[in-house]
Scaffold this active site. Structure first.
Site, PDB file in Angstrom:
ATOM      1  N   ASP A  57     -23.927   5.111 -22.584  1.00 57.59           N
ATOM      2  CA  ASP A  57     -24.514   3.821 -22.229  1.00 57.59           C
ATOM      3  C   ASP A  57     -25.791   3.601 -23.026  1.00 57.59           C
ATOM      4  O   ASP A  57     -26.330   4.536 -23.634  1.00 57.59           O
ATOM      5  CB  ASP A  57     -24.807   3.762 -20.733  1.00 57.59           C
ATOM      6  CG  ASP A  57     -24.607   2.363 -20.162  1.00 57.59           C
ATOM      7  OD1 ASP A  57     -24.969   1.385 -20.850  1.00 57.59           O
ATOM      8  OD2 ASP A  57     -24.090   2.237 -19.034  1.00 57.59           O
TER       9      ASP A  57
ATOM     10  N   TYR B 109     -16.303 -14.825 -25.120  1.00 58.76           N
ATOM     11  CA  TYR B 109     -16.036 -13.651 -24.276  1.00 58.76           C
ATOM     12  C   TYR B 109     -14.528 -13.468 -24.085  1.00 58.76           C
ATOM     13  O   TYR B 109     -13.992 -12.379 -24.280  1.00 58.76           O
ATOM     14  CB  TYR B 109     -16.715 -13.832 -22.917  1.00 58.76           C
ATOM     15  CG  TYR B 109     -16.297 -12.828 -21.870  1.00 58.76           C
ATOM     16  CD1 TYR B 109     -16.875 -11.562 -21.821  1.00 58.76           C
ATOM     17  CD2 TYR B 109     -15.324 -13.144 -20.926  1.00 58.76           C
ATOM     18  CE1 TYR B 109     -16.493 -10.634 -20.874  1.00 58.76           C
ATOM     19  CE2 TYR B 109     -14.932 -12.223 -19.966  1.00 58.76           C
ATOM     20  CZ  TYR B 109     -15.520 -10.971 -19.938  1.00 58.76           C
ATOM     21  OH  TYR B 109     -15.117 -10.049 -18.986  1.00 58.76           O
TER      22      TYR B 109
ATOM     23  N   LYS C  72     -11.891 -10.387 -25.383  1.00 61.62           N
ATOM     24  CA  LYS C  72     -11.044  -9.646 -24.450  1.00 61.62           C
ATOM     25  C   LYS C  72      -9.558  -9.840 -24.770  1.00 61.62           C
ATOM     26  O   LYS C  72      -8.756  -8.905 -24.618  1.00 61.62           O
ATOM     27  CB  LYS C  72     -11.347 -10.084 -23.014  1.00 61.62           C
ATOM     28  CG  LYS C  72     -12.754  -9.758 -22.548  1.00 61.62           C
ATOM     29  CD  LYS C  72     -13.030  -8.257 -22.577  1.00 61.62           C
ATOM     30  CE  LYS C  72     -14.379  -7.908 -21.968  1.00 61.62           C
ATOM     31  NZ  LYS C  72     -14.626  -6.441 -21.934  1.00 61.62           N
TER      32      LYS C  72
END
Length: 262
Positions: free
Chosen positions: A32, A157, A161
């Site tokens: 992360d 977005y 995806k």
């Protein structure tokens, strides 16, 4: 004990998935931006390569599973980040650890979104991502778009995806032929820090999509509902599942697209 790596496991779905895997006695490496076992910016080529190198150092015997979950929403206000993190940050890391997965006949899971079936994505951008794959060139094109527009951000977005889901489908057979399964999970509206920080208008749009399993309740899905499916997909219990885009959205996609069976 198996060894798994998860991107974006410091919060939300990733954190819950990490928790569930660790409860089963497995080792989980969190990748992360902050608070990870490997702290890296996966929106950059340098961050991706550092992550790949570190995983090879930590897991010389291979990985049992790689969960590519890190991403940002269309409401983040940074169009370049949406492209670089959501798409390239996932694809390059997954490709980079393929040899580690192959050593253990492991499994890869990629987080997409149930919005991929709702028609909001730009197929020209999807095609550029899947067929050209030139990050610098695509970012130059994206920089011409209106970053202040929520609809533009959401469309981008969805495009990233959708491209991820298509990438998973395209490479799933060749990966599986060498013992590595790969699937995508398409969550619905989930109660995470990502959704909690959305603007009022973004939240209104989010809440406009019904979740049949939450009928009559003013609530989003819990991260654990998604995490449990992720745990299943990286486990040997799902050994017959490959190249699947699994919608885990409480039935939203089925409600909106009830006549589509494939």
């Amino acid at each position: 004990m198996r060894v798994y790596a998860i991107t974006g496991a410091s919060s939300g779905i990733g954190a819950k998935t990490k928790e569930l895997l660790e409860k089963e006695g497995h080792k989980v490496i969190n990748i992360d931006l902050k608070g990870g076992d490997i702290c890296a910016n996966l929106a950059t080529k340098e961050g991706r390569q550092m992550t790949i190198d570190k995983l090879h150092e930590l897991c010389p015997d291979g990985l049992d599973g790689m969960i590519c979950n890190a991403g940002v929403s269309g409401a983040c206000g940074n169009l370049s980040l949406i492209v670089s993190l959501n798409y390239f940050g996932t694809v390059e890391v997954a490709k980079g650890v393929y040899d580690l997965l192959e050593k253990k006949h492991g499994s890869c899971v990629v987080t997409v979104s149930n919005t991929i079936s709702q028609g909001a994505g730009r197929m020209d951008i999807v095609d550029l991502l899947n067929n050209i794959g030139d990050e610098k060139r695509i970012l130059e094109l994206v920089s011409m778009l209106d970053s202040s527009s929520l609809s533009v951000g959401n469309s981008l977005y969805v495009s990233t995806k959708y491209a991820l889901a298509r990438w998973v489908r395209r490479i799933s057979s060749s990966w599986a032929a060498n013992g590595v399964r790969i699937n995508a999970i398409a969550p619905g509206n989930v109660n995470t820090t990502m959704t909690a920080t959305m603007s009022t208008s973004a939240k209104m749009a989010l809440n406009a999509l019904p979740i049949p399993t939450k009928y009559g309740l003013e609530s989003l899905m819990d991260p654990e509902e998604i995490a449990e499916v992720m745990v299943f997909l990286v486990s040997p219990k799902s050994r017959g599942v490959n190249g699947n885009i699994m919608f885990v959205d409480g039935g939203t996609d089925a409600l909106l697209n009830s006549e589509k069976v494939y």
